[in-house]
Design an enzyme around this catalytic site. Structure first.
Site, short mmCIF file in Angstrom:
data_model
loop_
_atom_site.label_atom_id
_atom_site.label_comp_id
_atom_site.label_asym_id
_atom_site.label_seq_id
_atom_site.Cartn_x
_atom_site.Cartn_y
_atom_site.Cartn_z
N ARG A 220 0.79 -1.07 0.00
CA ARG A 220 0.14 0.05 -0.08
C ARG A 220 0.89 1.25 0.04
NH1 ARG A 220 2.36 2.06 3.55
NH2 ARG A 220 0.87 3.54 3.75
N GLY A 221 0.34 2.45 -0.23
CA GLY A 221 0.85 3.71 -0.20
C GLY A 221 1.16 3.95 -1.73
N ALA A 222 1.03 5.39 -1.97
CA ALA A 222 0.74 5.67 -3.45
C ALA A 222 2.05 5.22 -4.19
CB ALA A 222 0.58 7.23 -3.45
N GLN B 235 -2.06 2.49 10.16
CA GLN B 235 -0.70 2.83 9.38
C GLN B 235 0.27 3.28 9.94
OE1 GLN B 235 -3.68 3.23 7.73
NE2 GLN B 235 -3.45 2.60 5.76
N ASP C 53 -1.94 11.20 -2.06
CA ASP C 53 -2.36 10.14 -2.98
C ASP C 53 -2.59 10.58 -4.26
OD1 ASP C 53 -2.44 7.32 -1.15
OD2 ASP C 53 -3.17 9.14 -0.03
N ASN D 227 -5.22 12.69 0.74
CA ASN D 227 -4.41 11.91 1.66
C ASN D 227 -5.15 11.03 2.60
OD1 ASN D 227 -1.47 11.19 2.20
ND2 ASN D 227 -1.85 11.99 4.29
N LYS D 228 -4.58 10.39 3.43
CA LYS D 228 -5.39 9.27 4.32
C LYS D 228 -6.41 10.17 5.13
CE LYS D 228 -4.97 5.80 4.55
NZ LYS D 228 -5.81 5.00 3.90
O1 MRU Z 1 -4.48 3.28 2.22
P1 MRU Z 1 -3.24 3.64 2.02
O2 MRU Z 1 -2.14 3.00 3.19
O3 MRU Z 1 -2.44 3.13 0.73
O4 MRU Z 1 -2.93 5.06 2.19
C1 MRU Z 1 -1.80 5.67 1.62
C2 MRU Z 1 -1.11 6.29 2.56
O5 MRU Z 1 -0.34 5.63 3.24
C3 MRU Z 1 -1.30 7.74 2.95
O6 MRU Z 1 -2.59 8.47 2.33
C4 MRU Z 1 -0.13 8.43 2.54
O7 MRU Z 1 0.20 9.59 3.38
C5 MRU Z 1 0.09 8.80 1.27
S1 MRU Z 1 0.86 7.46 0.35
C6 MRU Z 1 2.40 8.19 0.26
#
Ligand code: MRU
Length: 372
Positions: A52-54, A208, A249, A259-260
């Site tokens: 996960r994570g962009a 996370q 994201d 973002n999250k």
């Molecule tokens: O749902 P996820 O864990 O894939 O979410 C992404 C993230 O961890 C956050 O939104 C993050 O700050 C951006 S991804 C670098």
């Protein structure tokens, strides 16, 4: 980054050309790697958030398209192309918010279109996947260099006291191929001897922050403290936060940042308290085709179970799932929110730091100008 003295990326291929990742479901309690042997396993890993994570989603999608190329029929270019573009459509649907996913898939489609035969298309897909991953790591390294100067400036007026950074979710190396976005400046500053301390939002519902950001920072020896998601405003009111840095994201042409979930509330609190709020992102997270993020960015809604059930380590060491609400209580689970650009002090990308405005973004990204 290092885990138990060994350098890791979050995704890589081994000598036998097997695709390997860090299993993020098991952290922070267990460190294990997992193989993604097929295109279908890549889709499942993104959908179920094994990765996960962009940035990592983008890199995984890049490798996923290579596996699709490996599985595609080779009888003719037409047969290959039909299979490959169907795979692209399937992969793009795995998660909707991070632009890096569609960006990586489109990049593979464009690259592979140049191949004269199915065999050549496969080779191009393999090479392009590696380039996407390498570029992600390098962009994040540079974000660290640019962001470090912001932390240096704050440190200069703190006379040896640590710079207190608040971050939300995980935008560290686990969310990318290496280094991270929001945490890359923190690592760069820490490695340069600048005293830093990170307030880590736990980041419900999937935690996370508690599970991944705290784990990363511990491994690297960066001083940090885990806080409840709702504590940030209080800390800001009492002068305990010098700067907020989050990841993103998807960021629009005018600088609105998805973002999250919960990021928007931190930005409101930072704005009310005059605290700089920065968003760190590689170029692949921009979506110059969008303007108004609140209205236009697609927000993923995930299953209610992620809100109703929490995973954690029991006192006897077993990792357990526990339900935190009555059996009959329903839940909703929006995974992201959008912070309007008026609340963002600046954007940190591999090209530098700019204001979160269309004019500011164009100074670093002239190509954004005609992408309305
Ligand atoms: O749902 P996820 O864990 O894939 O979410 C992404 C993230 O961890 C956050 O939104 C993050 O700050 C951006 S991804 C670098």
């Amino acid at each position: 980054m290092n885990v138990n003295g060994k350098a890791y990326r979050t995704i890589w291929t081994d000598e036998a050309d097997r695709l390997l990742v860090i299993n993020q479901h098991l952290l922070p309690h267990r460190f294990e790697t997992a193989e993604l042997p097929s295109f279908e396993s890549v889709c499942a890993a993104i959908r179920d958030m094994l990765v996960r994570g962009a940035g990592l989603i983008g890199a995984t999608a890049g490798y996923g398209m290579w596996l699709a190329a490996r599985e595609a029929p080779t009888a003719s270019n037409d047969a290959f192309d039909a299979f490959f573009s169907a795979a692209a459509a399937t992969l793009k649907e795995t998660r909707p918010t991070a632009s890096n996913l569609a960006w990586a898939v489109e990049r593979q489609l464009a690259a592979v279109a140049h191949g004269g035969s199915p065999e050549e298309k496969r080779r191009i897909a393999r090479r392009t996947a590696q380039v996407i991953a390498d570029e992600d790591a390098e962009a994040c390294r540079r974000i660290g260099t640019h962001g470090k100067t912001l932390l240096e400036r704050i440190a200069a007026r703190k006379h040896g006291d640590p710079v207190n950074i608040l971050t939300h979710c995980n935008a560290g190396w686990l969310a990318f191929v290496d280094y991270g976005s929001a945490l890359s400046p923190v690592y760069a500053a820490h490695d340069a001897g600048i005293p830093v301390h990170v307030w880590v939002d736990e980041t419900r519902p999937r935690n996370q922050g508690a599970g991944l950001t705290a784990w990363e920072l511990s491994r690297h020896g960066v001083p940090h403290t885990l806080i409840a998601d709702n504590a940030g405003g209080h800390l800001m009111q009492h002068g305990m936060v010098d700067i907020v840095i989050t990841g993103a994201d998807r960021v629009t042409r005018q600088g609105d940042a998805a973002n999250k979930i919960g990021t928007y509330l931190k930005a409101l609190a930072a704005h009310d308290n005059g605290i700089p709020f920065y968003v760190a992102l590689p170029s692949s997270t921009f979506d110059f085709s969008l303007n108004d993020g609140v209205r236009e960015i697609p927000i993923e809604e995930r299953g209610a179970q992620e809100v109703r059930i929490m995973t954690g380590k029991a006192t006897d060491g077993r990792v357990l799932d526990v339900q935190i609400c009555p059996d009959e209580t329903p839940a909703r689970n929006w995974a992201f929110d959008v912070t309007p650009h008026r609340l963002i002090t600046g954007l940190i990308s591999e090209r530098g730091v700019c204001p979160a405005t269309e004019a500011g973004i164009i100074t670093l990204y002239p190509e954004a100008e005609n992408r309305a």
